[in-house]
Design a protein around this motif. Structure first.
Motif, PDB file in Angstrom:
ATOM      1  N   LEU A   1      -0.166  -7.333  -7.246  1.00  0.00           N
ATOM      2  CA  LEU A   1      -0.567  -6.468  -6.138  1.00  0.00           C
ATOM      3  C   LEU A   1      -1.595  -5.464  -6.648  1.00  0.00           C
ATOM      4  CD1 LEU A   1      -0.319  -5.188  -3.283  1.00  0.00           C
ATOM      5  CD2 LEU A   1       1.562  -3.793  -4.206  1.00  0.00           C
ATOM      6  N   ILE A   2      -2.739  -5.406  -5.979  1.00  0.00           N
ATOM      7  CA  ILE A   2      -3.760  -4.385  -6.263  1.00  0.00           C
ATOM      8  C   ILE A   2      -3.845  -3.506  -5.023  1.00  0.00           C
ATOM      9  CG2 ILE A   2      -6.164  -3.923  -6.809  1.00  0.00           C
ATOM     10  CD1 ILE A   2      -6.335  -6.663  -8.100  1.00  0.00           C
ATOM     11  N   SER A   3      -3.527  -2.227  -5.183  1.00  0.00           N
ATOM     12  CA  SER A   3      -3.461  -1.340  -4.019  1.00  0.00           C
ATOM     13  C   SER A   3      -4.289  -0.087  -4.232  1.00  0.00           C
ATOM     14  CB  SER A   3      -1.998  -0.945  -3.757  1.00  0.00           C
ATOM     15  OG  SER A   3      -1.928   0.014  -2.714  1.00  0.00           O
ATOM     16  N   ASP A   4      -4.987   0.293  -3.173  1.00  0.00           N
ATOM     17  CA  ASP A   4      -5.664   1.592  -3.169  1.00  0.00           C
ATOM     18  C   ASP A   4      -4.589   2.668  -3.075  1.00  0.00           C
ATOM     19  OD1 ASP A   4      -7.565   3.524  -3.128  1.00  0.00           O
ATOM     20  OD2 ASP A   4      -8.136   3.233  -1.026  1.00  0.00           O
ATOM     21  N   VAL A   5      -4.823   3.843  -3.621  1.00  0.00           N
ATOM     22  CA  VAL A   5      -3.844   4.921  -3.564  1.00  0.00           C
ATOM     23  C   VAL A   5      -3.860   5.591  -2.204  1.00  0.00           C
ATOM     24  CG1 VAL A   5      -3.269   7.208  -4.472  1.00  0.00           C
ATOM     25  CG2 VAL A   5      -3.777   5.335  -6.046  1.00  0.00           C
ATOM     26  N   VAL A   6      -5.059   5.908  -1.680  1.00  0.00           N
ATOM     27  CA  VAL A   6      -5.171   6.630  -0.422  1.00  0.00           C
ATOM     28  C   VAL A   6      -5.365   5.622   0.706  1.00  0.00           C
ATOM     29  CG1 VAL A   6      -6.433   8.386   0.842  1.00  0.00           C
ATOM     30  CG2 VAL A   6      -6.177   8.591  -1.631  1.00  0.00           C
ATOM     31  N   MET A   7      -4.311   5.503   1.569  1.00  0.00           N
ATOM     32  CA  MET A   7      -4.371   4.586   2.708  1.00  0.00           C
ATOM     33  C   MET A   7      -3.603   5.191   3.878  1.00  0.00           C
ATOM     34  SD  MET A   7      -3.813   0.770   1.107  1.00  0.00           S
ATOM     35  CE  MET A   7      -2.217   1.209   0.424  1.00  0.00           C
ATOM     36  N   PRO A   8      -3.931   4.813   5.111  1.00  0.00           N
ATOM     37  CA  PRO A   8      -3.172   5.315   6.264  1.00  0.00           C
ATOM     38  C   PRO A   8      -1.787   4.670   6.339  1.00  0.00           C
ATOM     39  CG  PRO A   8      -4.810   3.721   6.967  1.00  0.00           C
ATOM     40  CD  PRO A   8      -5.050   3.950   5.498  1.00  0.00           C
ATOM     41  N   GLU A   9      -0.880   5.345   7.059  1.00  0.00           N
ATOM     42  CA  GLU A   9       0.489   4.873   7.333  1.00  0.00           C
ATOM     43  C   GLU A   9       1.363   4.869   6.071  1.00  0.00           C
ATOM     44  OE1 GLU A   9       1.086   1.511   9.924  1.00  0.00           O
ATOM     45  OE2 GLU A   9      -0.960   1.643  10.683  1.00  0.00           O
ATOM     46  N   MET A  10       0.931   4.228   4.995  1.00  0.00           N
ATOM     47  CA  MET A  10       1.711   4.182   3.754  1.00  0.00           C
ATOM     48  C   MET A  10       0.740   4.127   2.586  1.00  0.00           C
ATOM     49  SD  MET A  10       4.434   1.285   2.453  1.00  0.00           S
ATOM     50  CE  MET A  10       5.431   1.441   3.920  1.00  0.00           C
ATOM     51  N   ASP A  11       0.789   5.151   1.692  1.00  0.00           N
ATOM     52  CA  ASP A  11      -0.165   5.181   0.584  1.00  0.00           C
ATOM     53  C   ASP A  11       0.273   4.269  -0.549  1.00  0.00           C
ATOM     54  OD1 ASP A  11       1.828   6.479  -0.844  1.00  0.00           O
ATOM     55  OD2 ASP A  11       0.906   8.462  -0.667  1.00  0.00           O
ATOM     56  N   GLY A  12      -0.546   4.188  -1.597  1.00  0.00           N
ATOM     57  CA  GLY A  12      -0.291   3.271  -2.702  1.00  0.00           C
ATOM     58  C   GLY A  12       0.968   3.604  -3.472  1.00  0.00           C
ATOM     59  N   TYR A  13       1.293   4.912  -3.645  1.00  0.00           N
ATOM     60  CA  TYR A  13       2.497   5.289  -4.376  1.00  0.00           C
ATOM     61  C   TYR A  13       3.754   4.849  -3.614  1.00  0.00           C
ATOM     62  CZ  TYR A  13      -0.662   8.230  -7.096  1.00  0.00           C
ATOM     63  OH  TYR A  13      -1.679   8.695  -7.887  1.00  0.00           O
ATOM     64  N   ASP A  14       3.797   5.100  -2.320  1.00  0.00           N
ATOM     65  CA  ASP A  14       4.947   4.720  -1.513  1.00  0.00           C
ATOM     66  C   ASP A  14       5.097   3.207  -1.482  1.00  0.00           C
ATOM     67  OD1 ASP A  14       7.138   5.050   0.050  1.00  0.00           O
ATOM     68  OD2 ASP A  14       6.053   5.530   1.897  1.00  0.00           O
ATOM     69  N   LEU A  15       3.961   2.478  -1.365  1.00  0.00           N
ATOM     70  CA  LEU A  15       3.992   1.019  -1.362  1.00  0.00           C
ATOM     71  C   LEU A  15       4.578   0.495  -2.689  1.00  0.00           C
ATOM     72  CD1 LEU A  15       3.268  -1.812  -0.314  1.00  0.00           C
ATOM     73  CD2 LEU A  15       0.914  -1.422  -1.153  1.00  0.00           C
ATOM     74  N   THR A  16       4.129   1.069  -3.795  1.00  0.00           N
ATOM     75  CA  THR A  16       4.632   0.627  -5.109  1.00  0.00           C
ATOM     76  C   THR A  16       6.129   0.896  -5.242  1.00  0.00           C
ATOM     77  OG1 THR A  16       2.475   1.116  -6.069  1.00  0.00           O
ATOM     78  CG2 THR A  16       4.309   0.870  -7.607  1.00  0.00           C
ATOM     79  N   ARG A  17       6.543   2.083  -4.782  1.00  0.00           N
ATOM     80  CA  ARG A  17       7.960   2.439  -4.864  1.00  0.00           C
ATOM     81  C   ARG A  17       8.819   1.436  -4.102  1.00  0.00           C
ATOM     82  NH1 ARG A  17       7.245   6.971  -3.041  1.00  0.00           N
ATOM     83  NH2 ARG A  17       6.798   8.022  -5.017  1.00  0.00           N
ATOM     84  N   ARG A  18       8.367   1.020  -2.925  1.00  0.00           N
ATOM     85  CA  ARG A  18       9.138   0.072  -2.115  1.00  0.00           C
ATOM     86  C   ARG A  18       9.100  -1.327  -2.723  1.00  0.00           C
ATOM     87  NH1 ARG A  18       8.764   1.641   4.260  1.00  0.00           N
ATOM     88  NH2 ARG A  18       8.751   3.919   4.004  1.00  0.00           N
ATOM     89  N   PHE A  19       7.959  -1.676  -3.331  1.00  0.00           N
ATOM     90  CA  PHE A  19       7.880  -2.964  -4.032  1.00  0.00           C
ATOM     91  C   PHE A  19       8.943  -3.028  -5.137  1.00  0.00           C
ATOM     92  CE2 PHE A  19       4.581  -6.373  -4.143  1.00  0.00           C
ATOM     93  CZ  PHE A  19       4.161  -6.260  -2.808  1.00  0.00           C
ATOM     94  N   LYS A  20       8.974  -1.990  -5.958  1.00  0.00           N
ATOM     95  CA  LYS A  20       9.881  -1.991  -7.103  1.00  0.00           C
ATOM     96  C   LYS A  20      11.347  -1.868  -6.680  1.00  0.00           C
ATOM     97  CE  LYS A  20       6.543  -2.366 -10.020  1.00  0.00           C
ATOM     98  NZ  LYS A  20       6.371  -3.622 -10.785  1.00  0.00           N
ATOM     99  N   ALA A  21      11.597  -1.313  -5.479  1.00  0.00           N
ATOM    100  CA  ALA A  21      12.965  -1.197  -4.984  1.00  0.00           C
ATOM    101  C   ALA A  21      13.473  -2.489  -4.365  1.00  0.00           C
ATOM    102  CB  ALA A  21      13.044  -0.062  -3.959  1.00  0.00           C
ATOM    103  N   ASP A  22      12.597  -3.401  -4.025  1.00  0.00           N
ATOM    104  CA  ASP A  22      12.971  -4.683  -3.406  1.00  0.00           C
ATOM    105  C   ASP A  22      13.191  -5.702  -4.524  1.00  0.00           C
ATOM    106  OD1 ASP A  22      13.180  -7.116  -2.072  1.00  0.00           O
ATOM    107  OD2 ASP A  22      11.601  -6.629  -0.606  1.00  0.00           O
ATOM    108  N   PRO A  23      14.435  -6.227  -4.684  1.00  0.00           N
ATOM    109  CA  PRO A  23      14.694  -7.179  -5.777  1.00  0.00           C
ATOM    110  C   PRO A  23      13.776  -8.382  -5.730  1.00  0.00           C
ATOM    111  CG  PRO A  23      16.750  -6.426  -4.774  1.00  0.00           C
ATOM    112  CD  PRO A  23      15.658  -5.918  -3.900  1.00  0.00           C
ATOM    113  N   ALA A  24      13.329  -8.797  -4.529  1.00  0.00           N
ATOM    114  CA  ALA A  24      12.472  -9.983  -4.421  1.00  0.00           C
ATOM    115  C   ALA A  24      11.039  -9.701  -4.879  1.00  0.00           C
ATOM    116  CB  ALA A  24      12.473 -10.489  -2.975  1.00  0.00           C
ATOM    117  N   LEU A  25      10.645  -8.401  -4.871  1.00  0.00           N
ATOM    118  CA  LEU A  25       9.265  -8.046  -5.233  1.00  0.00           C
ATOM    119  C   LEU A  25       9.161  -7.235  -6.513  1.00  0.00           C
ATOM    120  CD1 LEU A  25       8.042  -6.896  -1.671  1.00  0.00           C
ATOM    121  CD2 LEU A  25       7.812  -9.168  -2.692  1.00  0.00           C
ATOM    122  N   ALA A  26      10.320  -6.837  -7.066  1.00  0.00           N
ATOM    123  CA  ALA A  26      10.302  -5.883  -8.179  1.00  0.00           C
ATOM    124  C   ALA A  26       9.572  -6.404  -9.397  1.00  0.00           C
ATOM    125  CB  ALA A  26      11.755  -5.509  -8.550  1.00  0.00           C
TER     126      ALA A  26
END
Length: 565
Positions: A59-84
Motif C-alpha cells: 500500500l502506498i498512501s498519501d498522508v493528507v487526504m479527505p475523509e481518512m488520512d494516511g495515518y488513520d488508514l495505516t492504523r486500520r490496515f495494521k489492526a485488520d488481521p487480513a491486512l496487517a
C-alpha cells in the motif's frame, strides 16, 4: 536478487491511495511500466474497501487526504488481521519531526518524501516487497512508551518495521539535505550572477556620457548619481545621494522636477523633456534633454524613477544657427528667383525686340546686293556677304535665346510618351534635305517609354541629334546610334557619334549658354543647344552627362525618373 524474488516483484499488486489525480496517474503509469499491477483510489475509506477485494502486496498512501488520512488508514490496515502483513509506505513532505513518531505509532513501514525521484521510489518499493515475508515472522506485539516534544507516545512495532521506518526517515533526511545543498549551490551561483550583473550595470551607468540618476519612488530621494552628473552639474555624488531635489536646487526648480517625477510615477508613462534650462555650479546655464521612466519593483508597484539627461546646449545653439541660416537662404533664394525671372523676362524681351532691326538690316543687305551689286567692287561685295552672315548668325542666336527662355518659363505638361515614335519623327526632320549619298548611318534601338512634356522632350532630341549629325559630318563614314535602358529608378537615353569629339578638360562648361568647344569656322552653331538640353532635362528631375575624346566621337546621355512613366 534471485529470479524468484524478481518474479514475485513483477507479479506484486500495489494499491495507491492518493487524492490528487495528477499525482496518482503519474505514480500508476510509472509502476505499471515496471510490471506491477496497480489500483488507484482517492482516499483512505476507499482504500480499505478496495484492499479487501484487490489483496495488494503493498500500500502506498498519501498522508493528507479527505475523509481518512494516511495515518488513520495505516492504523486500520495494521489492526485488520487480513491486512496487517501488507507493508505500508506513506508519501509525505515530512515537514514536521512528529511525522516520524506518528508513522511509528500507526505502524507504517516506511516514508517516501515529496517530491521524490522515481528511481528512489522504485528502490523503496522493491525493498518493501522483498523484506515483506521476513518482517511478517517478527513479533510485532512489543510495545514501548516514549516522550517527544512534551508528548507521550506508545509505539507498538516490530524491530524490522522500526528499522525500515528509521531508514526511510534517514533516507528522507539525506534527500532533503541533498536538495538543500543543490538549492544552496543554485543560490550561490545566482548570487554570483546577480553580483556580476550589478557590477556590469554599475560600470555601464558610471561610464555613460550622459547624466544618469535614480530616485526611490517613496520620497524621491536620490539613490544613484553617476560620474557624468558630477562633471555636468558640479554636484558631488556624496552631496546628492540620499537627498531630495529641494536639498540641491532652488525651490521653484525643485518643485518643477518633483511634479514631473510624480507624473511619471502616477501614470507609469515615460516623460520626454526635450529642452530644459538648468543652472550648474561651474558651467552656467545648460540646456538638458531629459527622459524619465518608472522602474517597478518585483510586485509591479512603483519602485524607482530612472532619469537620463543629455547636455544639448551646443546642439540647440547649432540648430538655432541652422534655422537662422535656412531663413536667410530662403530669403536669398526668393531674391535670386525674382532676379532670374527678371533676367529671363529681359532676355526674352530683348531677344524679341532685336529681331526687328535685324530683319531690317538683312532686308537692306539684300536690296544692296540686288540693285547695286554692279557698282560695288569685290571688297564691297565681301563686306555685304559678311554682314549677311553675321545677321544670319545673330538671328540664330536670338532664336536660340528665345527657345532657351521659353524652356525655362514654360510650364511642364507631362504625358506618357512613346519615345520610339518621337525619336523617329525627329530623325526624319533632322535628315530632311541632307545631300543624297552623304546621309549619316543613324540607327535607333528600342527606347523605353517615359512621362515628360512632349514639346520640350522633342527639343532635347532635336538638339542632340542635330549636334551628332553636325559633328560627325566630316567623318568618312558618319555613324550615329540612339539607345535607351532602365537602370534602377532612372530611364537613360544615349546618343553616340563617331565625329569630332572634344577634350574632357573643357567638360565643366559644356552645358553653359554660348559656350562652344569648336571654332565657328569649324562648325556652325550658337552654343545654346546643349544648355537647352540641360535645362529641360533637369526641370524634369533628370540629369545630363557626356564622354568624349578629340577625333574619337562623343556620347551624350540624359535620364528621366522611371517613376514618372
Amino acid at each position: 536478487m534471485s529470479s524468484s524474488d524478481r518474479q514475485s516483484i513483477v507479479l506484486a499488486k500495489i494499491l495507491i491511495a492518493e487524492d490528487s489525480p495528477t499525482q496518482a496517474q503519474r505514480l500508476r503509469y510509472f509502476l505499471e511500466q515496471q510490471g506491477y499491477e496497480v489500483r488507484v483510489v482517492g482516499n483512505g475509506r476507499l482504500a480499505l474497501a478496495e484492499a479487501a477485494q484487490f489483496r495488494p502486496g503493498l500500500l502506498i498512501s498519501d498522508v493528507v487526504m479527505p475523509e481518512m488520512d494516511g495515518y488513520d488508514l495505516t492504523r486500520r490496515f495494521k489492526a485488520d488481521p487480513a491486512l496487517a502483513r501488507i507493508p505500508v509506505i506513506l508519501v509525505t513532505t515530512m515537514s514536521d519531526p512528529d511525522d516520524v513518531i506518528r508513522g511509528l505509532a500507526c505502524g507504517a513501514d516506511g516514508f517516501i518524501l515529496k517530491p521524490y525521484e522515481e528511481r528512489y521510489l522504485l528502490g523503496r518499493v522493491q525493498y518493501m516487497l522483498l523484506n515483506h515475508e521476513f518482517g511478517a515472522t517478527e513479533n510485532s506485539g512489543m510495545g514501548v512508551e516514549i516522550f517527544f516534544n512534551g508528548q507521550r507516545h506508545y509505539i507498538t512495532a516490530g524491530r524490522l518495521q522500526i528499522l525500515n521506518l528509521l531508514l526511510s526517515t534517514y533516507d528522507a533526511a539525506i534527500q532533503r539535505n541533498k536538495e538543500l545543498g543543490q538549492i544552496r549551490d543554485t543560490l550561490e551561483r545566482r548570487s554570483a550572477e546577480v553580483a556580476a550583473a550589478n557590477l556590469f550595470l554599475d560600470s555601464v551607468i558610471e561610464n555613460m556620457p550622459n547624466l544618469v540618476f535614480i530616485k526611490d519612488a517613496v520620497d524621491l530621494r536620490y539613490v544613484r548619481w553617476n560620474r557624468a552628473g558630477e562633471a555636468l552639474l558640479g554636484h558631488a555624488r556624496d552631496a546628492v545621494v540620499g537627498k531630495r531635489d529641494r536639498d540641491i536646487y532652488p525651490r521653484e526648480l525643485a518643485d518643477h522636477f518633483t511634479a514631473q517625477d510624480r507624473e511619471v510615477l502616477t501614470h507609469g508613462t515615460a516623460l520626454d523633456i526635450r529642452e530644459e534650462a538648468v543652472q550648474t555650479r561651474d558651467k552656467g546655464i545648460r540646456m538638458l534633454h531629459t527622459k524619465k521612466v518608472l522602474v517597478p519593483d518585483g510586485l509591479g508597484r512603483p519602485g524607482h524613477l530612472l532619469g537620463i539627461s543629455e547636455d544639448v546646449t551646443e546642439q540647440r545653439e547649432m540648430e538655432r544657427e541652422i534655422r537662422k541660416l535656412n531663413t536667410e537662404l530662403q530669403e536669398r533664394a526668393k531674391h535670386l528667383e525674382a532676379v532670374n525671372k527678371d533676367l529671363e523676362s529681359f532676355s526674352y524681351s530683348a531677344s524679341h525686340d532685336l529681331r526687328s532691326p535685324l530683319s531690317v538690316i538683312g532686308g537692306y543687305v539684300g536690296l544692296l546686293e540686288k540693285r547695286y551689286a554692279g557698282q560695288l567692287d569685290q571688297t564691297g561685295l565681301e563686306y555685304l556677304s559678311t554682314i549677311r552672315s553675321n545677321v544670319k548668325l545673330m538671328s540664330q542666336l536670338i532664336y536660340d535665346l528665345l527657345a532657351f527662355s521659353r524652356c525655362s518659363q514654360q510650364t511642364i505638361a507631362s504625358a506618357d510618351l512613346d519615345m520610339n515614335q518621337l525619336v523617329h519623327g525627329v530623325v526624319q526632320e533632322v535628315l530632311q534635305g541632307y545631300p543624297v549619298g552623304k546621309t549619316p548611318r543613324l540607327s535607333v534601338g528600342p527606347l523605353p517609354p517615359a512621362s515628360a512634356d512632349p514639346g520640350l522632350l522633342r527639343q532635347v532630341w532635336m538638339n542632340l541629334l542635330s549636334n551628332a549629325v553636325k559633328y560627325s559630318g566630316k567623318s568618312p563614314n558618319p555613324e550615329i546610334e540612339v539607345s535607351g535602358r532602365t537602370e534602377g529608378g532612372e530611364i537613360v537615353y544615349s546618343v553616340q557619334d563617331n565625329g569630332a569629339g572634344f577634350s574632357m578638360e573643357h567638360y565643366p562648361k559644356l552645358f553653359e549658354v554660348f559656350e562652344r568647344l569648336h571654332g565657328a569656322g569649324e562648325f556652325e552653331g550658337s552654343g545654346v543647344g546643349l544648355a537647352i538640353v540641360h535645362r529641360v532635362v533637369t526641370r524634369h528631375g533628370g540629369r545630363v552627362w557626356a564622354q568624349s575624346k578629340p577625333h574619337a566621337g562623343a556620347v551624350f546621355h540624359f535620364s528621366l525618373p522611371a517613376g514618372r512613366s
